[in-house]
Design a protein around this motif. Structure first.
Motif: not given
Lengths: 447, 546
Positions: B87-107
């Motif tokens: 779950l730690e692995l999934y959590d790391d991946i998930a946070r990486g994706i979420a950060a990209q989805v909401v970053d300034e260039k993609r939001r």
């Protein structure tokens, strides 16, 4: 059902954060240990730790067994690398994993018996020794346990909680470093502590997921409910990990953040030299993780038996040598295969020495922990389940008497596992199933 | 999920006692149980993220290892859970994706609304995001309670962090480690057409179809078909299956199936000694998998070819790196500075290399790092391609002859294995694996062509089921005409889609016959399986094939 105190704490912390980031001043770390070095200054005992260390293909047929029992035994040539630590090692020889009519799934069944106490014809594997001990000694740390595999295969791991699959092993030292000592690491000896608002948010959001648990369970069969239980347990553990990150850690004198290990070219490796290099990098990181209170249980494995490593310039790997090389009639063992075993024992020496290099008060960390070293098969050529070599290294803070050879010819190898549990404080009087069930520990080594 | 399960619970509860008794794995099992939840595969995870958020999102990190069962990870998915380390692995991946989805260039592109302030909570915009994105991530609409909870948490997070988008990121990261995403749950509901019986609900059917045919989450049209009940009707189901089978996304489903069936997950730990095999670079290793998948997609989807011909086709695709590995001349007509461009390549008619078994994705994957292994290749062919089980070796085996490459009497693998196989304890299993493996000995451990081993000419004469043949080309023809070949892939396709073995009934036999009548058209087989009544059958009605 939510834990009321956890809810209350979350609300309190939310309140703190509502007012912005807050720093807590900490007392100077001028006296972290009590006068005799057995406890922290606040009289909390220095925590007990466990490391397990798995190597493939044992040590030999029966030639590794010392001729005498007790303290004055002669260390066998296969364990010559451990000579500097002989007085802190207990060598158990002759133990056996009993099949009870089930098939020997080579490289699996032996470890299944040794490390979980029960064997089966299928691939079921859960409730490993490290988790049983970890449940007693490992609570309240950021990681319940940390698993590593030097051979590059994340499946080369033998730690599995009850009802859960095997925990994946970390295969990259750099990734392990980032996981433990990256941005989320809180230095226990830092002068001030500031709760991370992002961690606070993550924990708060995560709590909501567990609320859906009841609904997901309703239409599932028993086995699937157990699977989902495992998932939700993992979720709770992640939540607890975040909660720990929000608390001011107790100061630990021995904690020192290690240097960043080098970047690997590839996770997949096949050479023994590469595997040993990673092993040593992992050993340092694990030692620092233990010293810094990040976990109290670590599990290190070289490879699974089938993922044999190779020497440079040779086409055969360790696994194929064990199958294909004849036993030297004069020496009584497989010469080529023994080169690998010697190297693994040198790695074990380095692992022990790394733990011993960390001073906690007047003693080393090794004195306050136990390393349990075990293997998948005893006689490598036969892939045998008899005559296992098992080692317990370190006294666990005085819980174990060390420096002995304990011959247990024909006895259940699980008895060493039960002894380990009893010594480490697990409230258990029996362990294992079928012929591998044992009801009494080995008293000679219990202090 | 809550709403659907409550519908079921209302029916099941009277049989089971109080609701409190439903919460533990040790509690009584309900009279009607749903099929096992399937933990989603890394390939499915990545494709879902691409389809929901676009290909610019990097899915970085390592996934919890899969478990193979009955020849497929897709079947093992019904047994695995998520460990705490996993779950730690999934959590790391998930946070990486979420950060990209909401970053300034993609939001702007990925958040369907703009908040009144980027530094404060905005419940209306958060609600829009949670409702729309949540439906795709969870493969079903969220309940009002779920939406309200997530909007509230997003607001609290935004207030704490003084960042609306960070609040959304926190919620998205949470959704990507939720059981509703990491597991494909198959919810059941009373079947109005059959009183007293149950069926998969519409969203579970939609998710199963999308996972099977597209290796991804359902799209908007499929979720809408689930909502309207269209998937419960024969015509509606056919419309959706035909739409999906004709979509370019079918390629993803086909790739995912064959990567699973051919055991490509083992590439993660495959290494070759660069001293012996300098052309087998890390880049070439990745390209060997892609070569086979491109060959499969071209043959089965684009050319609509006969599945059996996949094992004899001289057509494939190469890069310069692969051409160097195989030592074949590759004429590059349009370089344009792209050294790893994929170029169609056809082996000459008399070339012994043909079909996917001659590709490195097979011969190199099933070889140890330093040498070839006829036994491992034969075992893989039996188990992965023909669905035949090879028993494990006994523990106490004398292998000393096999590996003594310095023995002047046993220069080649054939000579060493023949000597070894004279042992009665070994002969039984080696007769199953070695003859077919020996026919591929012209390929070394890396997949490169060779005609000699230790100075002796390699003999690739072999026999399978009484048919004698020579070399890789001979093997390809024999395998192509082996009845087990098509029976195997048919069963594996079903198991890939359902997570269980197919029943042996008349409907199944009809599917096998249609596959044969279509000259083994693979997309047609997937379509037939998806349309069969067995595809959505509940566990109690499934018979396990022997």
């Amino acid at each position: 059902m939510k834990n009321v105190s956890m809810l209350a704490r979350r609300r309190v912390l939310r309140g703190i954060l509502g007012g912005g980031a807050v720093s807590f001043g900490l007392p100077l770390l001028d006296c972290l240990l009590n006068s005799n070095g057995t406890a922290l200054a606040n009289n909390a005992p220095i925590p007990l730790r466990l490391a397990t260390w798995m190597w493939p293909f044992g040590l030999g047929d029966s030639d590794y067994r010392p001729k005498t029992a007790g303290k004055d035994y002669e260390l066998p040539v296969q364990l010559a690398s451990l000579k500097p630590f002989k007085e802190r090692v207990n060598l158990f020889s002759g133990g056996e994993v009993f099949l009870d009519g089930m098939s020997n799934n080579t490289h699996f069944t032996g470890v299944q018996g040794l490390f979980t106490g029960k064997i089966s014809n299928g691939a079921e594997y859960s409730g490993s020794l490290d988790t049983l001990i970890g449940d007693v000694i490992g609570k309240g740390t950021r990681f319940r346990s940390i698993e590593v595999s030097a051979g590059g295969d994340p499946r080369a791991t033998w730690s599995a909680r009850t009802g859960s699959g095997k925990s994946p092993a970390e295969v990259s030292p750099l990734k392990l470093y980032t996981r433990i000592f990256g941005p989320e690491f809180v230095d226990p000896n830092a002068a001030s502590f500031t709760p991370d608002p992002e961690v606070m948010v993550r924990k708060s959001v995560l709590s909501a997921v567990t609320e859906d648990r009841q609904d997901l369970m309703k239409s599932l069969g028993a086995a699937d409910r157990a699977r989902m239980d495992t998932y939700f347990t993992s979720l709770r553990m992640l939540e607890q990990k975040l909660a720990i990150q929000l608390e001011k850690p107790a100061p630990l004198e021995a904690c020192k953040k290690p240097d960043t290990p080098p970047q690997e070219k590839s996770t997949a490796i096949s050479l023994l030299s590469e595997g040993m290099e990673r092993h040593d990098l992992f050993a340092k990181l694990l030692a620092h993780a233990l010293a810094c209170g990040q976990t109290r249980v670590v599990n290190s494995a070289i490879t699974t038996g089938t993922d044999g490593l190779r020497m440079e310039g040779e086409t055969s790997n360790h696994h194929t040598y064990t199958h294909e090389e004849p036993v030297d009639p004069k020496l009584g063992y497989q010469v080529e295969s023994a080169r690998f075993q010697d190297r693994y024992m040198r790695a074990l020496h380095d692992f022990i020495a790394t733990m011993d290099s960390i001073q906690e008060g007047d003693r080393s960390m090794l004195d306050r922990m136990v390393i349990y070293a075990f293997t998948d098969h005893s006689a490598p050529r036969l892939h045998s389940l008899r005559n296992y070599p098992q080692l317990i290294i370190g006294s666990g803070g005085g819980r174990f008497k060390t420096g002995q050879h304990i011959p247990r010819q024909g006895d259940a190898a699980t008895r060493v596992g039960l002894t380990l549990q009893v010594g480490m404080g697990v409230p258990v009087s029996a362990w294992g199933s079928g012929s591998n069930r044992v009801t009494s520990p080995i008293s000679e080594v219990l202090a | 999920m809550l709403k659907r399960v409550l519908v079921l619970a209302a029916s099941v509860l009277p049989l089971m006692g109080s609701p409190a008794s439903l919460s533990s794995a040790t509690d009584p099992v309900p009279a009607v149980v749903a099929p096992s939840p399937l933990r989603i595969s890394p390939a499915f995870y990545k494709q879902s993220i691409i389809d929901i958020f676009g290909p610019s999102i990097d899915v970085e990190g390592r996934f919890e290892p899969e478990e193979r069962e009955e020849g497929l990870m897709a079947v093992g998915a019904r047994k695995v859970s998520v460990t705490d380390a996993g779950l730690e692995l999934y959590d790391d991946i998930a946070r990486g994706i979420a950060a990209q989805v909401v970053d300034e260039k993609r939001r702007t592109a990925l958040i369907p609304c703009k908040p009144q302030s980027a530094t404060a909570a905005d419940d209306a915009c958060a609600r829009t995001f949670v409702t729309q994105t949540g439906r795709l991530v969870f493969r079903r609409p969220l309940t009002e309670q779920e939406i309200a909870t997530k909007v509230k948490l997003a607001g609290e997070a935004a207030t704490t962090l003084k960042d609306f988008y960070a609040g959304l990121g926190a919620i998205l990261g949470d959704m990507l480690i939720a059981p509703d995403f990491l597991f494909r749950h198959r919810a059941i509901e009373p079947d109005p057409a059959k009183p007293g019986e149950y069926r998969l609900d519409g969203y579970s059917k939609a998710a199963q179809l999308a996972a099977f045919l597209w290796n991804s989450a359902p799209d908007d049209m499929l979720l809408t078909a689930a909502a309207t009940g269209e998937l419960h009707t024969a015509d509606g189901l056919r419309r959706q299956v035909d739409r999906m089978a004709s979509s370019p996304a079918l390629e993803s489903g086909v790739r995912s199936f064959f990567a699973d069936m051919l055991g490509f997950a083992d590439f993660e730990t495959l290494a070759k000694d660069p001293m012996f095999f300098p052309a087998y670079t890390i880049k070439a290793k990745g390209q060997t998998q892609e070569q086979t998948l491109r060959t499969i997609v071209d043959h089965l989807i684009i050319r609509q070819g006969d599945y059996r011909d996949l094992f004899t086709t001289p057509r494939t695709f190469l890069t310069r790196s692969l051409a160097a590995l195989y030592n074949v001349p590759l004429v590059e007509l349009a370089d344009n500075g792209q050294p790893d461009r994929w170029i169609p390549f056809t082996y000459p008619e008399d070339d012994p290399r043909a079909g996917i078994l001659s590709q490195a994705s097979f011969v190199a994957l099933h070889s140890p790092s330093g040498r070839s292994s006829p036994t491992l290749r034969g075992k893989a062919l039996r188990e992965n391609i023909l669905c035949q089980r090879v028993p494990p070796p006994p523990g106490d085996v004398q292998f000393n002859i096999v590996q003594d490459t310095s023995n002047p009497l046993y220069k080649t693998a054939r000579q060493r294995l023949t000597a070894h196989s004279t042992s009665p304890a070994c002969a039984g299993c080696h007769k199953i694996t070695d003859p077919i493996g020996l026919s591929l000995e012209n390929f070394d451990s890396s997949g490169a062509w060779r005609i000699n081993e230790n100075g002796a000419e390699i003999d690739t004469n072999a026999e399978l089921n009484g048919v004698k043949f020579n070399g890789a080309a001979g093997l390809a023809k024999v395998i192509r005409n082996d009845a087990a070949l098509t029976g195997c892939v048919t069963r594996r396709v079903y198991a890939f889609g359902v997570g269980a073995q197919p029943p042996r009934n008349d409907e199944w036999k009809a599917i096998e016959k249609k596959f044969a009548d279509s000259k083994y058209n693979f997309p047609g087989l997937m379509r037939q399986v998806a349309l069969s009544s067995m595809f959505f059958a509940l566990p109690s009605t499934q018979e396990t094939a022997k």
